[in-house]
Every structure is written in structure tokens, then in C-alpha cells.
Design a protein around this motif. Structure first.
Motif, short mmCIF file in Angstrom:
data_model
loop_
_atom_site.label_atom_id
_atom_site.label_comp_id
_atom_site.label_asym_id
_atom_site.label_seq_id
_atom_site.Cartn_x
_atom_site.Cartn_y
_atom_site.Cartn_z
N ASN A 8 31.76 -8.98 -71.66
CA ASN A 8 32.63 -9.21 -72.80
C ASN A 8 34.06 -9.58 -72.37
OD1 ASN A 8 33.01 -9.49 -75.58
ND2 ASN A 8 33.81 -7.42 -75.78
N GLN A 10 37.29 -11.68 -72.19
CA GLN A 10 37.87 -12.54 -73.21
C GLN A 10 39.07 -13.27 -72.63
OE1 GLN A 10 38.52 -10.36 -76.83
NE2 GLN A 10 36.61 -9.22 -76.59
N GLY A 11 39.52 -14.28 -73.36
CA GLY A 11 40.68 -15.05 -72.93
C GLY A 11 40.27 -16.28 -72.16
N GLN A 12 41.26 -16.90 -71.53
CA GLN A 12 41.02 -18.14 -70.82
C GLN A 12 40.80 -17.90 -69.34
OE1 GLN A 12 43.97 -21.11 -71.64
NE2 GLN A 12 43.61 -21.06 -73.83
N ASN A 31 29.83 -13.98 -71.48
CA ASN A 31 31.06 -13.28 -71.82
C ASN A 31 31.61 -13.89 -73.10
OD1 ASN A 31 31.92 -11.21 -69.72
ND2 ASN A 31 31.32 -12.92 -68.40
N ALA A 32 32.90 -13.73 -73.35
CA ALA A 32 33.54 -14.33 -74.52
C ALA A 32 34.75 -15.14 -74.08
CB ALA A 32 33.93 -13.23 -75.51
N LEU A 33 34.63 -15.79 -72.93
CA LEU A 33 35.72 -16.62 -72.43
C LEU A 33 35.91 -17.83 -73.34
CD1 LEU A 33 34.77 -16.44 -68.67
CD2 LEU A 33 36.66 -15.25 -69.80
N SER A 34 37.16 -18.24 -73.53
CA SER A 34 37.45 -19.36 -74.44
C SER A 34 38.47 -20.29 -73.79
CB SER A 34 37.97 -18.82 -75.77
OG SER A 34 39.15 -18.06 -75.56
N ASN A 55 29.46 -18.77 -73.13
CA ASN A 55 30.83 -18.36 -73.43
C ASN A 55 31.29 -19.17 -74.63
OD1 ASN A 55 32.13 -16.37 -71.44
ND2 ASN A 55 31.01 -17.74 -70.07
N ARG A 56 32.58 -19.32 -74.80
CA ARG A 56 33.14 -20.11 -75.90
C ARG A 56 34.12 -21.15 -75.35
NH1 ARG A 56 34.26 -14.60 -78.63
NH2 ARG A 56 32.20 -14.10 -79.43
N ASN A 79 28.12 -23.49 -74.58
CA ASN A 79 29.56 -23.41 -74.80
C ASN A 79 29.89 -24.36 -75.94
OD1 ASN A 79 31.13 -21.63 -72.86
ND2 ASN A 79 29.74 -22.67 -71.44
#
Length: 178
Positions: A8, A10-12, A31-34, A55-56, A79
Motif C-alpha cells: 500500500n 502511496q505517492g510518486q 501498491n498505490a503509487l501514482s 499501481n496508479r 496502470n
């Protein structure tokens, strides 16, 4: 090896990853990388395995990935990446596995993909690729799996692609005989 999958996060992705010059494996899948993939990742000249799938991530695939000469496996599936596949990716001489499925990538498939002589697996399904399948893909000596399903490809599939043990082309506007 740097592996933080199913965490999980997050962030860049930080551009400072490029400072890990001896890194061979970077696995941050699920994960939730963006945000965009930093072009600086292309400076990781020893990188052999890169998995940023599920991810995102947004934006385009950095042209600098063409500098990843040691990379053997690249997974960016699941993605929100957009834009074309950079022609520079044809310079990734060691690449055996490429998975860009389930994104919003578009444009034509670059003919430079046929320069990936070590390629064994090519998965580009569920994107928005259009135009013809490059003839040279059928000439790749090690290609065992090609999945181009659910795109907007037209024309005929190179007959040599049918020699791949697994070949999926449905969900396009291809024509011709098998």
C-alpha cells in the motif's frame, strides 16, 4: 534488490531511485503509487528486472527506458499509462519479457520492437494501439507468447507470429487468412 510489493505504498516514485546505481531488481507491484514514472529510472544501467504493475501510474513511458540495456523483464501492466510506446525501447537488447497490458497506451506499435531479439513474451492487451502489427515481430527468434488482444489493430497479422506457442489477437480489426 528493492522489493516492496503488496505494501500500500502511496505517492510518486522518487527520481532519487536513480542514485541506486547497482540496483538489479526493482519490484514495487501491487501498491498505490501514482503520478509519472521518473525518466531518471533510465539511468539504472544495471537494472535487470523492473515491476511497477498494479499501481496508479500515469503519464507516458519514459524514452530513457531505452537506455536500460541490461533489463530482462519490464512489467508496467495494470496502470493508467498513456501515449505511445517509445521507439527507444527497441534498444533494450536483453529484454525477454515485456508486459504493458491494461493501460491506456495508444498510437502505432513501433517497428523498433522487432529489434528486441531476446524477446520471449510480449503482452500488450487491453490498450488502444492502432494501425498494423509490425512485420518484424514475426521474425523474433525467441518469441513464444504474443498477446495483442483488445486493441484497435488493423491489417493482417504477420504469418510468422502464428508460430509462437501462445498467440492472441482477438478483439481487433485484423483481416486476412490464417
Amino acid at each position: 534488490m528493492l522489493g516492496f510489493y503488496f505494501n500500500n505504498l502511496q505517492g510518486q516514485l522518487p527520481a532519487a531511485l536513480a542514485d541506486l546505481t547497482h540496483l538489479r531488481v526493482l519490484d514495487l507491484h501491487n501498491n498505490a503509487l501514482s503520478g509519472p514514472i521518473p525518466a531518471e529510472v533510465g539511468r539504472l544501467s544495471n537494472l535487470e528486472y523492473l515491476d511497477l504493475s498494479v499501481n496508479r501510474l500515469t503519464g507516458s513511458i519514459p524514452e530513457a527506458f531505452g537506455d536500460l540495456a541490461a533489463l530482462q523483464s519490464l512489467n508496467l501492466a495494470y496502470n493508467e499509462l498513456s501515449g505511445p510506446i517509445p521507439t527507444q525501447m527497441g534498444q533494450m537488447a536483453a529484454l525477454r519479457n515485456l508486459d504493458l497490458s491494461y493501460n491506456q497506451l495508444n498510437g502505432e506499435l513501433p517497428a523498433s520492437l522487432a529489434d528486441l531479439a531476446a524477446l520471449e513474451t510480449l503482452r500488450l492487451r487491453d490498450n488502444q494501439f492502432a494501425g498494423a502489427i509490425p512485420f518484424g515481430l514475426g521474425e523474433l527468434p525467441s518469441l513464444a507468447e504474443v498477446d495483442l488482444t483488445f486493441n484497435q489493430l488493423t491489417g493482417t497479422a504477420p504469418s510468422a507470429l502464428y508460430k509462437a506457442a501462445i498467440h492472441r489477437f482477438w478483439g481487433n480489426a485484423l483481416e486476412g487468412t490464417i
